[in-house]
Design an enzyme around this catalytic site. Structure first.
Site, PDB file in Angstrom:
ATOM      1  N   PHE A 175       0.804  -1.222   0.000  1.00  0.00           N
ATOM      2  CA  PHE A 175       0.000   0.000   0.000  1.00  0.00           C
ATOM      3  C   PHE A 175       0.835   1.269   0.000  1.00  0.00           C
ATOM      4  O   PHE A 175       0.346   2.341  -0.363  1.00  0.00           O
ATOM      5  CB  PHE A 175      -0.920   0.020   1.235  1.00  0.00           C
ATOM      6  CG  PHE A 175      -0.200   0.337   2.523  1.00  0.00           C
ATOM      7  CD1 PHE A 175       0.049   1.647   2.900  1.00  0.00           C
ATOM      8  CD2 PHE A 175       0.242  -0.677   3.361  1.00  0.00           C
ATOM      9  CE1 PHE A 175       0.723   1.941   4.079  1.00  0.00           C
ATOM     10  CE2 PHE A 175       0.916  -0.396   4.539  1.00  0.00           C
ATOM     11  CZ  PHE A 175       1.153   0.919   4.896  1.00  0.00           C
ATOM     12  N   LYS A 199      -1.322  -7.712  -8.696  1.00  0.00           N
ATOM     13  CA  LYS A 199      -2.283  -7.590  -7.604  1.00  0.00           C
ATOM     14  C   LYS A 199      -1.873  -6.390  -6.765  1.00  0.00           C
ATOM     15  O   LYS A 199      -0.980  -6.472  -5.926  1.00  0.00           O
ATOM     16  CB  LYS A 199      -2.329  -8.838  -6.724  1.00  0.00           C
ATOM     17  CG  LYS A 199      -3.560  -8.840  -5.798  1.00  0.00           C
ATOM     18  CD  LYS A 199      -3.376  -9.706  -4.577  1.00  0.00           C
ATOM     19  CE  LYS A 199      -2.660  -8.989  -3.462  1.00  0.00           C
ATOM     20  NZ  LYS A 199      -3.430  -7.814  -2.904  1.00  0.00           N
ATOM     21  N   GLU A 202      -5.218  -3.875  -1.901  1.00  0.00           N
ATOM     22  CA  GLU A 202      -6.651  -3.580  -1.869  1.00  0.00           C
ATOM     23  C   GLU A 202      -6.936  -2.263  -1.153  1.00  0.00           C
ATOM     24  O   GLU A 202      -8.048  -1.729  -1.228  1.00  0.00           O
ATOM     25  CB  GLU A 202      -7.411  -4.719  -1.180  1.00  0.00           C
ATOM     26  CG  GLU A 202      -7.159  -4.890   0.301  1.00  0.00           C
ATOM     27  CD  GLU A 202      -5.870  -5.644   0.627  1.00  0.00           C
ATOM     28  OE1 GLU A 202      -5.624  -5.870   1.821  1.00  0.00           O
ATOM     29  OE2 GLU A 202      -5.120  -6.000  -0.311  1.00  0.00           O
ATOM     30  N   CYS A 307       9.587   1.728   3.366  1.00  0.00           N
ATOM     31  CA  CYS A 307      10.488   0.642   3.761  1.00  0.00           C
ATOM     32  C   CYS A 307      11.916   1.139   3.931  1.00  0.00           C
ATOM     33  O   CYS A 307      12.740   0.461   4.531  1.00  0.00           O
ATOM     34  CB  CYS A 307      10.434  -0.498   2.747  1.00  0.00           C
ATOM     35  SG  CYS A 307      11.053  -0.069   1.116  1.00  0.00           S
ATOM     36  N   GLU A 407       8.959  -3.554  13.510  1.00  0.00           N
ATOM     37  CA  GLU A 407       8.866  -2.454  12.552  1.00  0.00           C
ATOM     38  C   GLU A 407       7.628  -1.629  12.885  1.00  0.00           C
ATOM     39  O   GLU A 407       6.514  -2.148  12.900  1.00  0.00           O
ATOM     40  CB  GLU A 407       8.786  -3.003  11.129  1.00  0.00           C
ATOM     41  CG  GLU A 407       8.848  -1.930  10.062  1.00  0.00           C
ATOM     42  CD  GLU A 407       8.859  -2.503   8.652  1.00  0.00           C
ATOM     43  OE1 GLU A 407       9.337  -1.805   7.744  1.00  0.00           O
ATOM     44  OE2 GLU A 407       8.385  -3.638   8.460  1.00  0.00           O
TER      45      GLU A 407
END
EC number: 1.2.1.27
Length: 523
Positions: A175, A199, A202, A307, A407
């Site tokens: 995302f 993909k 969502e 990240c 994290e």
């Protein structure tokens, strides 16, 4: 564009960039993209897509059926039969056109990202721009695909090796970079002659949807790139489908390990970028003002949902006295909806993400960390229901604390201390992750020692977020990456291709009078 974005609050009901139709609940439903067409899913299982600044439902994302996902793979498989034999020059022309179209629609893409993901508009444009650089790199595919030849390996015998595409590939996207990560994947896959099923997350699929529409406009044939939507079942479908030859993944640890293990078990090539805990080592000889500004931006930009965010500062020696000034800089950051002017930090992606960040802040308090800046209880006027956490600094953190071991993925900077450089390097190397790190210093010998001794895949010297340009590869290592070929650069070309080697023998006067039964010795 800002006036259009102003109209999204509080309901965000206009998403013209989506291919949508109205559901019974009056929220638009996001379509699949199969064989060059927007396709309405027949599923009855949907996921709510919300604006993180308001938590208003703006669309419904389908969990695609097995038949729909198979249709996407079949489309990619059929398209591959032609696309693999298309001239690299033709594929290059598609990339040239795609990069021009992305530039044309930069603001439209950024708007989609801000509405769905929450990051500020300038940051959203940066998301698109860094992905665009990979498209530009893919434009050099004829050179990148060149093989190797050695004539006369034996008398009248030549050998040449060349790269060929794998077939149908898949990209599973996170995302946090709705445009950049798909652009890490499908342009390189397509340029090298593969087809792809994407993909997207969502939680923010709009940018990927726009990008595949631009690929079609750029001349990429129908079926070469398809989009499916879904969650666990879609991931497992990709891992198990025998027609998919390779999987690219960026995301969290649990999903990344699952995809790598399940995909590899099924004989697929997998590259899996996962979690991170990136340290910034602050030496006392660094340029203080520049370093504190860079550290603040790298820790809190995109609400810490990168990240490669610099999530842990290690203050070395006399630099430990810089903490109050760092706190003051973080205090001045403006938290608001991403489309609001002068916003520095937008919302987190979801209520669940906010809850996790708040849990980790609370754990730090209970475990003895100091909290010189606490953004837990921030309220943003007009957006009281948003997923906002203000900039937070946790000081005096020890390696055994939960806030360091996990994290956080939020606007939280963990601050640790070290007596000297050796101790700072030891802290970094004892951490299981190896995505990125940085050191801030004016001493070349210090920088060289750090570079040589730290066990991390990407290192910045006075560069807080050392993500390389795409002529190099993204080289996260250790616990941050599974696989042997990283994203983009030379490694990216290698990931999406395999070698084929041809040895040929031509002789006008063949003199072999009988079969030679011993193993051939080429001389």
């Amino acid at each position: 564009m800002l006036s259009r974005l102003a109209r999204v609050q509080p309901k965000c009901q206009q998403l013209a960039h989506f291919s949508t139709s109205k559901s019974a609940a009056a929220a638009p439903t996001v379509k699949l993209w199969i064989d060059g067409q927007a396709v309405e899913s027949k599923t009855t299982d949907f996921v709510e897509l919300t604006n993180p600044a308001t938590n208003e439902v703006i669309a419904m994302v389908p969990n695609a059926t097995q038949a729909e996902m198979q249709a996407a793979v079949d489309s990619a498989k059929n398209a591959f039969n032609t696309w693999k034999n298309t001239s690299p020059l033709t594929r290059q022309q598609c990339m040239f056109k795609l990069q021009a179209l992305i530039k044309r629609d930069m603001k439209k893409l950024a708007e989609s990202i801000t509405i769905e993901q929450g990051k500020t508009l300038p940051d959203a444009e940066g998301d698109v721009s860094r992905g665009l650089q990979v498209v530009e790199h893919a434009c050099s595919v004829p050179s990148l695909m060149m093989g190797e030849t050695l004539p006369n390996v034996s008398r009248d015998m030549d050998t040449h090796s060349y790269r060929i595409p794998l077939g149908v590939t898949a990209g599973i996207c996170p995302f946090n970079f709705p445009a950049m990560i798909p652009l890490w994947m499908f342009p390189v896959a397509l340029a090298t002659g593969n087809t792809m099923v994407i993909k997207p997350s969502e939680q923010d699929p709009g940018a990927a949807q726009l990008l595949v529409e631009l690929a079609k406009e750029a001349g990429v044939p129908d079926g070469c790139v398809n989009i499916i939507h879904g969650q666990h079942s879609a991931v497992n479908f990709i891992c198990d489908n025998p027609d998919i030859k390779a999987i690219s993944f960026v995301g969290g640890d649990a999903a990344g390990k699952h995809i790598y293990e399940r995909g590899a078990k099924n004989g697929k090539r997998v590259q899996s970028n996962m979690g991170a805990k990136n340290h910034g080592v602050i030496m006392a000889d660094a340029n203080k003002e520049q370093t504190l500004n860079q550290l603040t931006a790298a820790a809190f930009g995109a609400a810490g949902q990168r990240c490669m965010a610099l999530t842990t500062a290690v203050l070395v020696g006399e630099a430990r006295a810089w903490l109050p000034e760092l706190v003051e800089k973080a205090k001045n950051l403006k938290v608001n909806a991403g489309w609001k002017p002068d916003t520095d930090i937008g919302p987190l992606i979801s209520k669940q993400s906010k809850a996790r960040v708040l849990r980790l802040i609370e754990s730090a308090k209970k475990e003895g960390a100091q909290v010189p800046l606490d953004g837990s209880n921030i309220t943003v006027p007009g957006f009281e229901n948003g997923n906002f956490v203000g900039p937070t600094i946790l000081a005096g953190v020890k390696p055994n604390m939960t806030c360091y071991r996990e994290e956080i993925f939020g606007p939280v900077l963990v601050v640790m201390e070290a007596e000297n450089l050796n101790e700072a390097i030891e802290i970094i190397n004892n951490n299981p992750y190896g995505n990125g790190t940085a050191i801030f210093t004016s001493n070349g010998a210090t920088a060289r020692k750090f570079t040589n001794e730290v066990d991390v895949g990407q290192i910045g010297i006075n560069v807080p977020i050392p993500v390389p340009l795409p002529m190099f590869s993204f080289t996260g290592s250790r616990g941050s990456f599974l696989g042997d070929l990283n994203f983009y650069g030379k490694a990216g070309i290698q990931f999406y291709t395999q070698w084929k080697t041809v040895t040929q023998y031509w002789n006008e006067s063949l003199t072999e009078l009988k079969p030679q039964m011993s193993f051939p010795q080429l001389k």
